[in-house]
Design a protein around this motif. Sequence first.
Motif, short mmCIF file in Angstrom:
data_model
loop_
_atom_site.label_atom_id
_atom_site.label_comp_id
_atom_site.label_asym_id
_atom_site.label_seq_id
_atom_site.Cartn_x
_atom_site.Cartn_y
_atom_site.Cartn_z
N ILE A 135 -10.80 40.64 -21.10
CA ILE A 135 -12.01 40.45 -20.05
C ILE A 135 -11.48 40.94 -18.80
O ILE A 135 -10.59 41.37 -18.51
N ASN B 28 -14.18 37.81 -14.40
CA ASN B 28 -14.66 36.85 -15.55
C ASN B 28 -13.99 35.47 -15.17
O ASN B 28 -12.80 35.32 -14.89
N LEU C 110 -13.94 31.59 -17.47
CA LEU C 110 -14.19 31.14 -18.59
C LEU C 110 -14.74 29.45 -18.54
O LEU C 110 -14.49 28.98 -17.58
N CYS D 215 -22.70 36.73 -23.57
CA CYS D 215 -22.26 37.29 -22.17
C CYS D 215 -23.59 37.35 -21.17
O CYS D 215 -23.39 37.86 -20.17
N GLY E 59 -16.33 41.98 -22.29
CA GLY E 59 -15.69 40.36 -22.99
C GLY E 59 -16.50 39.84 -23.91
O GLY E 59 -16.26 38.88 -24.21
N LEU F 30 -18.46 33.21 -20.64
CA LEU F 30 -18.10 33.67 -19.65
C LEU F 30 -18.99 33.67 -18.57
O LEU F 30 -20.24 33.79 -18.82
#
Length: 327
Positions: free
Chosen positions: A95, A99, A101, A125, A155, A203
């Motif tokens: 990633i 980014n 989480l 995403c 990602g 993400l």
Amino acid sequence: MNLDGYDLLTICVPTCNQVVILCDMLEDMIPKISLYHIRLLIIDNCSSDNTQGVVAGYSDRYEGLSYVRLDRQLDNDALFEKALKLPSTPYCWVIRDINRLNGSYLCSVINTLSNQTPDLYVIACNKRSFGIPSRVYNDANAFLHDLGWCLIYSGAVIFSRKIIDIADFEKCRNPYFFSFNIVFETLSRLDRISVFWSGLDLLSESSLSRDNSRNPRGVFHIYGVLWTKTVLALPDSSYSKKAKLRCIRVLGKKNHLYSAHHLKRQRVVGSLTPEIYKECYDYIRYFAPGNELRFFFYSRYPNRLNKYYRRYHRYYRNTGSPLFRSE
């Protein structure tokens, strides 16, 4: 396979001279991944700032954090390849440092990787892919047809060691769609595949993002011409023409690339001119079928009218009333 997170998944984060963004990412990510013992590898692409010192400061807070500084600066493709190959865990997720989480779904990721052992784990995403039900694909052509367009996002894929070990990275080099090429070129050579589509919103992007451009100047060259060429170049023996054409078309449709509003914006920033229209002409029928006339019109749309349109649109959005009133 029922493994602890340390023995299952590594999240790799390449970075270069982004110490503020990286620090924000570590503050956000470490509390989330520490619950599941997921390894975190920071790959320093020859930063000249204090990246190494910042990472060292967080190492005491999380034993699963490690740091690698490269000897020389790599381009994006080579850096992505390096990030995939460095970890030894069965799964690797690359990633960006911008980014962030969504920690509430990490438990589901770990359980799926541990119990179902897919070749690839694909996440949503982009908000336009949220809500697509999760499923397992055993047919690469069906996967390309349904969700190939989702793989252009950074990602989007968690790679298994199996895929990494057999991928032909040199053949897949592509400055914009490297990950997409790796996935579908490799799947085309496998007799049996298992691709898990999660549909989870895992993400997001930091508010500190260094890239605030929503309309890059080469948008139609990249997501029109180059995207079309990339998908059409996939082997015909593994992917049908129908799947390829849908994959090309859906990307533009989902992202409203050829809506009137977007075309006007691209005209303003210089991404849609008569010259660009001419370059894209042979590909519009693939990425925006039926919209050739619309592209032609907006490639010649007077920018003075665009100014009035944008002024009117901004005023209406802010006030809720028209700029000019008829008595």
